[in-house]
Design a protein around this motif. Structure first.
Motif, PDB file in Angstrom:
ATOM      1  N   PHE A  11      -3.488  21.956   7.130  1.00  0.00           N
ATOM      2  CA  PHE A  11      -2.681  23.121   6.797  1.00  0.00           C
ATOM      3  C   PHE A  11      -2.248  23.124   5.335  1.00  0.00           C
ATOM      4  O   PHE A  11      -2.131  24.187   4.716  1.00  0.00           O
ATOM      5  CB  PHE A  11      -1.444  23.184   7.708  1.00  0.00           C
ATOM      6  N   TRP A  12      -2.003  21.954   4.766  1.00  0.00           N
ATOM      7  CA  TRP A  12      -1.617  21.923   3.355  1.00  0.00           C
ATOM      8  C   TRP A  12      -2.777  22.318   2.447  1.00  0.00           C
ATOM      9  O   TRP A  12      -2.559  22.856   1.360  1.00  0.00           O
ATOM     10  CB  TRP A  12      -1.087  20.546   2.990  1.00  0.00           C
ATOM     11  N   PRO A  69       9.166  27.816   2.698  1.00  0.00           N
ATOM     12  CA  PRO A  69       9.162  26.592   1.893  1.00  0.00           C
ATOM     13  C   PRO A  69       8.007  25.650   2.212  1.00  0.00           C
ATOM     14  O   PRO A  69       8.214  24.477   2.569  1.00  0.00           O
ATOM     15  CB  PRO A  69      10.512  25.954   2.250  1.00  0.00           C
ATOM     16  N   MET A  70       6.787  26.143   2.072  1.00  0.00           N
ATOM     17  CA  MET A  70       5.648  25.256   2.247  1.00  0.00           C
ATOM     18  C   MET A  70       5.629  24.235   1.110  1.00  0.00           C
ATOM     19  O   MET A  70       6.167  24.467   0.032  1.00  0.00           O
ATOM     20  CB  MET A  70       4.356  26.053   2.272  1.00  0.00           C
ATOM     21  N   LEU A  71       4.997  23.102   1.342  1.00  0.00           N
ATOM     22  CA  LEU A  71       5.042  21.995   0.395  1.00  0.00           C
ATOM     23  C   LEU A  71       4.620  22.376  -1.030  1.00  0.00           C
ATOM     24  O   LEU A  71       5.289  21.988  -1.993  1.00  0.00           O
ATOM     25  CB  LEU A  71       4.189  20.836   0.913  1.00  0.00           C
ATOM     26  N   ARG A  98      -1.250  14.789  -3.147  1.00  0.00           N
ATOM     27  CA  ARG A  98      -0.972  13.392  -2.816  1.00  0.00           C
ATOM     28  C   ARG A  98      -0.713  13.218  -1.323  1.00  0.00           C
ATOM     29  O   ARG A  98      -1.194  12.264  -0.697  1.00  0.00           O
ATOM     30  CB  ARG A  98       0.237  12.905  -3.628  1.00  0.00           C
ATOM     31  N   GLN A  99       0.051  14.146  -0.750  1.00  0.00           N
ATOM     32  CA  GLN A  99       0.347  14.078   0.673  1.00  0.00           C
ATOM     33  C   GLN A  99      -0.910  14.313   1.522  1.00  0.00           C
ATOM     34  O   GLN A  99      -1.080  13.696   2.582  1.00  0.00           O
ATOM     35  CB  GLN A  99       1.423  15.108   1.024  1.00  0.00           C
ATOM     36  N   ILE A 100      -1.780  15.207   1.069  1.00  0.00           N
ATOM     37  CA  ILE A 100      -3.032  15.460   1.788  1.00  0.00           C
ATOM     38  C   ILE A 100      -3.861  14.177   1.855  1.00  0.00           C
ATOM     39  O   ILE A 100      -4.382  13.801   2.913  1.00  0.00           O
ATOM     40  CB  ILE A 100      -3.830  16.588   1.113  1.00  0.00           C
ATOM     41  N   VAL A 101      -3.982  13.486   0.718  1.00  0.00           N
ATOM     42  CA  VAL A 101      -4.746  12.237   0.684  1.00  0.00           C
ATOM     43  C   VAL A 101      -4.082  11.180   1.565  1.00  0.00           C
ATOM     44  O   VAL A 101      -4.757  10.471   2.327  1.00  0.00           O
ATOM     45  CB  VAL A 101      -4.881  11.731  -0.766  1.00  0.00           C
ATOM     46  N   LEU A 102      -2.762  11.078   1.499  1.00  0.00           N
ATOM     47  CA  LEU A 102      -2.033  10.081   2.271  1.00  0.00           C
ATOM     48  C   LEU A 102      -2.250  10.266   3.768  1.00  0.00           C
ATOM     49  O   LEU A 102      -2.561   9.304   4.486  1.00  0.00           O
ATOM     50  CB  LEU A 102      -0.537  10.156   1.941  1.00  0.00           C
ATOM     51  N   TYR A 103      -2.094  11.488   4.242  1.00  0.00           N
ATOM     52  CA  TYR A 103      -2.245  11.732   5.679  1.00  0.00           C
ATOM     53  C   TYR A 103      -3.694  11.541   6.126  1.00  0.00           C
ATOM     54  O   TYR A 103      -3.947  11.100   7.248  1.00  0.00           O
ATOM     55  CB  TYR A 103      -1.754  13.138   6.032  1.00  0.00           C
ATOM     56  N   THR A 104      -4.647  11.853   5.256  1.00  0.00           N
ATOM     57  CA  THR A 104      -6.049  11.633   5.616  1.00  0.00           C
ATOM     58  C   THR A 104      -6.359  10.145   5.689  1.00  0.00           C
ATOM     59  O   THR A 104      -7.114   9.700   6.571  1.00  0.00           O
ATOM     60  CB  THR A 104      -6.980  12.324   4.609  1.00  0.00           C
ATOM     61  N   PHE A 127     -10.122  22.791   3.641  1.00  0.00           N
ATOM     62  CA  PHE A 127      -9.567  23.463   4.826  1.00  0.00           C
ATOM     63  C   PHE A 127     -10.675  23.769   5.836  1.00  0.00           C
ATOM     64  O   PHE A 127     -10.543  23.497   7.037  1.00  0.00           O
ATOM     65  CB  PHE A 127      -8.860  24.742   4.396  1.00  0.00           C
ATOM     66  N   LYS A 128     -11.781  24.307   5.348  1.00  0.00           N
ATOM     67  CA  LYS A 128     -12.895  24.633   6.242  1.00  0.00           C
ATOM     68  C   LYS A 128     -13.500  23.375   6.851  1.00  0.00           C
ATOM     69  O   LYS A 128     -13.838  23.337   8.040  1.00  0.00           O
ATOM     70  CB  LYS A 128     -13.961  25.427   5.484  1.00  0.00           C
ATOM     71  N   PHE A 129     -13.643  22.319   6.034  1.00  0.00           N
ATOM     72  CA  PHE A 129     -14.216  21.082   6.560  1.00  0.00           C
ATOM     73  C   PHE A 129     -13.296  20.463   7.610  1.00  0.00           C
ATOM     74  O   PHE A 129     -13.774  19.871   8.584  1.00  0.00           O
ATOM     75  CB  PHE A 129     -14.452  20.077   5.432  1.00  0.00           C
TER      76      PHE A 129
END
Length: 323
Positions: A206-207, A223-225, A236-242, A302-304
């Protein structure tokens, strides 16, 4: 007929969509079957139904095909009901966001009260039928998932915190648990793992969307990130959660819940997801608030992410059925 009505309404000053007040004053409510289907968020429903079906397929035991179909239908209807209530509640911000301004309620084709009644009716019906067709636990988890999406995510978190999608993402992680419970009447390690995979998949999914749609959220005051913390922190958060998601996705194989088909698929897909988000992390196209282009790494990621979850759960179902 709908197109003619929309043309007759015209647009507000500055090319903006007509306000909800003006639509209400004119008594607009011309709708088609497609508009009522759109209220159910069918694209979101597709992924929900698929993960719920996989939960049902990998569960030990047997459920009569008619009852199994009914259970999956209830998951679909319950998800659609939550989507309809979400559209009713968010009709004000949907009206100012480019992605959502043509939804049936802000566009004036369905009245807000009708949408709410539609959603509540479907929600109650889906839970009751699930309980009658399968068992009380499956019905209870379905009711919990609807309530969580409506009250916790939509009404409480979405407009208050950038962690809205992290906590609220639990709502989308319930379907495989519901499918499992429909067959077994209980819970085990495997449905918990499926829940956790979807839960940790949701933030990077979603991010990535919010990165290339951040101007919409900013305009609507959500208030999206990326709006609150900026694009760099979002990456950074996208990479962390992945990085958390990939080893987590391997746990079903490591704990001997699945075989090599799933394990290999999870590894390959995980590496692909990491490569996708790494390109997002290296992208600086939106550093100054510039709108992202259609082929931006964030949109590609997002698509992947959607493909990732579909194929991962498909591999899980194939592995368990062959095994």
């Amino acid at each position: 007929m709908i197109e003619a009505a929309s043309a007759a309404l015209g647009e507000g000053r500055g090319g903006e969509p007509p306000s909800l007040a003006s639509l209400s004053a004119q008594g607009i409510g011309v709708s088609s079957a497609g508009d009522w289907i759109a209220l159910l968020k069918p694209r979101v429903m597709t992924l929900v139904v698929f993960t719920g079906l996989v939960g049902l397929l990998v569960a030990p035991g047997h459920l009569h095909p008619i009852l199994a179909f009914t259970a999956v239908l209830c998951i679909a209807v319950g998800a659609g009901a939550a989507g309809a209530i979400n559209m009713w509640y968010d009709r004000d911000i949907d009206a100012v966001m480019r992605r959502t301004k043509n939804r049936p309620i802000p566009a004036g084709r369905i009245r807000a009260g009708e949408a709410l009644g539609f959603g509540v009716t479907l929600a109650v019906a889906s839970v009751l039928v699930m309980g009658l067709a399968t068992n009380a636990l499956a019905a209870a988890v379905l009711a919990l998932s609807i309530a969580f999406y409506v009250f916790v995510y939509t009404m409480w978190l979405k407009r208050r915190t950038p962690q809205n999608i992290v906590i609220g993402g639990a709502a989308g992680a319930f379907p495989p648990v519901i499918g499992w419970a429909a067959v077994t009447g209980g819970l085990d390690v495997m449905p918990v793992l499926m829940f956790a995979i979807i839960f940790f998949w949701t933030p990077p999914h979603f991010w990535a969307l919010s990165l290339w749609a951040h101007t919409d959220y900013q305009r609507a005051g959500v208030p999206m990130l990326p709006v609150v913390a900026g694009a760099t922190e979002t990456r950074r958060q996208i990479v962390l959660y992945t990085l958390l998601l990939v080893p987590l996705s391997l746990l079903p194989w490591m704990l001997h819940q699945t075989g090599a088909i799933y394990g290999l698929s999870a590894l390959v897909l995980g590496l692909g997801f990491l490569a996708s988000v790494w390109r997002v992390a290296r992208d600086r196209q939106d550093a100054a608030g510039v709108s992202l282009t259609g082929d931006a790494p964030a949109k590609a990621a997002f698509k992947f992410s959607i493909l990732y979850l579909f194929v991962l759960f498909a591999a899980l179902a194939v592995d368990r059925m062959i095994g």
